[in-house]
Motif scaffolding. Sequence first.
Motif, PDB file in Angstrom:
ATOM      1  N   TRP A 236       0.835  -1.213   0.000  1.00  0.00           N
ATOM      2  CA  TRP A 236       0.000   0.000   0.000  1.00  0.00           C
ATOM      3  C   TRP A 236       0.861   1.250   0.000  1.00  0.00           C
ATOM      4  CZ3 TRP A 236       1.500   2.427   4.408  1.00  0.00           C
ATOM      5  CH2 TRP A 236       1.825   1.656   5.534  1.00  0.00           C
ATOM      6  N   GLU A 237       0.285   2.321  -0.463  1.00  0.00           N
ATOM      7  CA  GLU A 237       0.936   3.633  -0.401  1.00  0.00           C
ATOM      8  C   GLU A 237      -0.052   4.565   0.273  1.00  0.00           C
ATOM      9  OE1 GLU A 237       2.075   4.788  -4.429  1.00  0.00           O
ATOM     10  OE2 GLU A 237       1.994   2.676  -4.975  1.00  0.00           O
ATOM     11  N   GLN A 238       0.294   5.055   1.427  1.00  0.00           N
ATOM     12  CA  GLN A 238      -0.638   5.859   2.224  1.00  0.00           C
ATOM     13  C   GLN A 238      -0.347   7.348   2.063  1.00  0.00           C
ATOM     14  OE1 GLN A 238      -3.225   4.722   4.681  1.00  0.00           O
ATOM     15  NE2 GLN A 238      -3.740   6.860   4.266  1.00  0.00           N
TER      16      GLN A 238
ATOM     17  N   THR B  12       9.353   7.495   1.904  1.00  0.00           N
ATOM     18  CA  THR B  12       8.535   8.607   2.410  1.00  0.00           C
ATOM     19  C   THR B  12       8.811   9.805   1.515  1.00  0.00           C
ATOM     20  OG1 THR B  12      10.327   9.225   3.906  1.00  0.00           O
ATOM     21  CG2 THR B  12       8.570   7.925   4.863  1.00  0.00           C
ATOM     22  N   HIS B  13       7.777  10.536   1.187  1.00  0.00           N
ATOM     23  CA  HIS B  13       8.016  11.740   0.374  1.00  0.00           C
ATOM     24  C   HIS B  13       6.853  12.705   0.456  1.00  0.00           C
ATOM     25  CE1 HIS B  13       5.286  10.654  -2.989  1.00  0.00           C
ATOM     26  NE2 HIS B  13       5.690   9.416  -2.822  1.00  0.00           N
ATOM     27  N   ASN B  14       7.130  13.926   0.061  1.00  0.00           N
ATOM     28  CA  ASN B  14       6.074  14.929  -0.010  1.00  0.00           C
ATOM     29  C   ASN B  14       5.204  14.671  -1.226  1.00  0.00           C
ATOM     30  OD1 ASN B  14       6.949  16.191   2.243  1.00  0.00           O
ATOM     31  ND2 ASN B  14       7.556  18.106   1.249  1.00  0.00           N
TER      32      ASN B  14
ATOM     33  N   HIS C 166       1.662  14.298   2.293  1.00  0.00           N
ATOM     34  CA  HIS C 166       2.811  13.387   2.338  1.00  0.00           C
ATOM     35  C   HIS C 166       2.392  11.959   2.017  1.00  0.00           C
ATOM     36  CE1 HIS C 166       4.705  16.727   4.440  1.00  0.00           C
ATOM     37  NE2 HIS C 166       3.575  16.798   5.126  1.00  0.00           N
ATOM     38  N   GLU C 167       3.400  11.112   1.804  1.00  0.00           N
ATOM     39  CA  GLU C 167       3.102   9.701   1.536  1.00  0.00           C
ATOM     40  C   GLU C 167       4.155   8.818   2.187  1.00  0.00           C
ATOM     41  OE1 GLU C 167       2.168   8.389  -2.550  1.00  0.00           O
ATOM     42  OE2 GLU C 167       3.549   6.723  -2.224  1.00  0.00           O
ATOM     43  N   ILE C 168       3.700   7.669   2.673  1.00  0.00           N
ATOM     44  CA  ILE C 168       4.653   6.637   3.093  1.00  0.00           C
ATOM     45  C   ILE C 168       4.228   5.311   2.479  1.00  0.00           C
ATOM     46  CG2 ILE C 168       5.196   7.711   5.318  1.00  0.00           C
ATOM     47  CD1 ILE C 168       3.567   5.449   6.620  1.00  0.00           C
TER      48      ILE C 168
HETATM   49 MG    MG Z   1       3.566   6.497  -4.751  1.00  0.00          MG
END
Ligand code: MG
Length: 696
Positions: A210-212, A279-281, A288-290
């Motif tokens: 998953w990408e949250q 992790t990134h903006n 943001h995403e993790i």
């Molecule tokens: Mg992604």
Amino acid sequence: MSSTHSTHDAPAQTVALPPELAEINRNVLDDAVLKKLVDPEVYYAFAQCRATGVPMDKGFATALARSVREWAQSKGCIGYSHWFSPVRGPVHGEKLETFVGVDFDADRLIIALTGRDLFQTETDGSSFPNGGLRETHEAAAYIGWDTGSPPFVYRKTLYIPSAFVSWTGEALDQKTPLLRANMAVNEQGLRLLHHLGDAETTEVVCNVGWEQEFFLIDRSMYLARPDLIAAGRTLLGAAPLRGQELSDHYFARLTPRVNRFMAEARETMWRLGISIRCTHNEVAPAQHEISPIFNLANLAADTNILAMDVLRDLAFEHDLAILFHEKPFAGLNGSGKHNNWGLNTDTGANLFVPGETELESRRFVAFTAALLRGVNKHGDLLRCGVSTAGNDHRLGAQEAPPAIITLHLGEHLERHFRNVADGGPFAAYQTQHKEIEITAPVADIRANLEDRNRTAPFPWCGNRFEFRAVGGNQHIAFPLTMVNAAIADSLKAMCDEADAGKDIDRVVRETIGENQGALFSGNGYSDDLYRHAEKWNLTHLKSSPEAYEALTSEKNVTLFVGLGVFNEREIAARQSVLQDAYATEIGIEARALLRILSTMVAPAALEDVEAVRAGFSSSLLDGKRELVARLLERIDALSGAIDGWPEDDLSRAASYAHGTVKPAMRSARDAADRLEALVDARLWPLPDYSELIHHQ
Ligand code: MG
Ligand code: ADP
């Protein structure tokens, strides 16, 4: 090459790990730990129980429970809780029980955890959303350890991931149907593999990464917005002067506070065995995403919920508030949760890799054909799987795939599939790459042959498919249950034909041909898709209430019952829970908006207008007066819409929320947002969008 490096530069064994990395897995009781904790025969009995579902012998269960308790105590735990997922969004349930017991013979306290305590507990099922499966006077529900998901220690409590069912054995949770759908995929997948000539594989498993996505805002701003507190999203708010137009937040540096937050979140998750990798903006300011490395679907669903908990808890500690809502801010990108989904075998094969041998190619095409059929025949279920009040704001709104579910294979692969349908060779498409030359000193890049598609709801990514339509605030078990049920049904249909004597390759070719309407490799944000959907008669369920109706269609009840994913009562109950949740959520939003407009916005706007002395005339002042009048009218209209809520029927309530209340909210909000841009800023009673998104 002249070497200034000596071997002393990288003595891997002796370099101390950064403390964060040294703590990996520390708080998770996975198999590796368990094997060391218990005697081999206890471990063997446990593994048998996990494989068959038959309870462990009491003596072994007691020994296991003692070891588990001692392990937890060594981590500071004074008690444990089963950890389960009622059907209510991504919020698990827990009930702390301590390790304290009583020795009645000696009449004193002891420290204990029995085998039964570890494996099961009982509670009241009537107060959780149950769609009528439990009533207040016959309420028992049982919680049973999902031994496929490891216990973990968080905040000095031992958590035991569990399934949650009613006294009648019917699912009251998100996990049970997913486990059943996984079983169906395994069973039907094995059948197809055997038809393809694979006699070795004994298990087909579903993996998910998953990408949250989420927003982080300053906690004081959050607390000053009653709409965020009540609804998780802003129900009004004028566009900020600077939003995401410059794309300067995407993959940019994290602010110092967010950086500290992320580092702690990552560390905490690593300790829990969650493999956070990236992790990134994200696109919108404050977004943001993790994402972790993929895992078995059931574990992925558990780790996602746990990760959301960790993020929530740490946000609080960093004086931030986290928003998982799919659309917290109008006009800014919302938050999805891509589910990278694939199938693998116990023999190490990835079923969605084109492969090189004849068998690998046929297998890849056959399983992809099954998915294609699943998407084509059961697009309604996939749509249902991503249907929530929040996610309806995203789907089809130029930031997420539309509510029409299609399969994107990419130009070359799609051509190959059409070719196979016409009788062409299965092995003509192999995993292919191309080289991209940049310029020295940058080495040539090895790229996938197929481009990336971000407008498709379900694109192929070289070794998996990415279900991109899932909402950021969903429990992923439900959409995954829908995907797995859809493909299991197709695998079954294909195998049934093969069992009846049809050549399996012919079955595969025909399956592709019959379901080619669900193939779409174009731009999902363009009108082409709508034309394509019309031409091929694809399901297009525009709103969630429409989608929920489909859950209990004859086709779908037959499918769920046939695969053992839901029985008839369970699916009807699920439908009621979803309808109820949808209408309730919009009811909360509508009443919150009405209150904010009536008690905060209208008084501020009136004060501003009244403060303007007569004698001045300008378009600004005229505009304000006219908008205040419009706002007051629309507040009345919203209030009227809320008063007309049908109380008697869930399906009607959900449709009413969508068709009558939402438009009334939109138009009331519109007047307020226009006023926000004109009214004396000192009087405006809420933090504005700029303060919300730029104060990290
Ligand atoms: Mg992604
Ligand atoms: P993106 O660039 O699309 O944002 P990310 O790197 O954020 O992608 O996430 C990709 C996810 O896909 C990761 O969780 C990764 O582990 C997962 N993934 C990779 N291969 C597979 C696979 N075979 N099955 C399921 N998930 C996979």
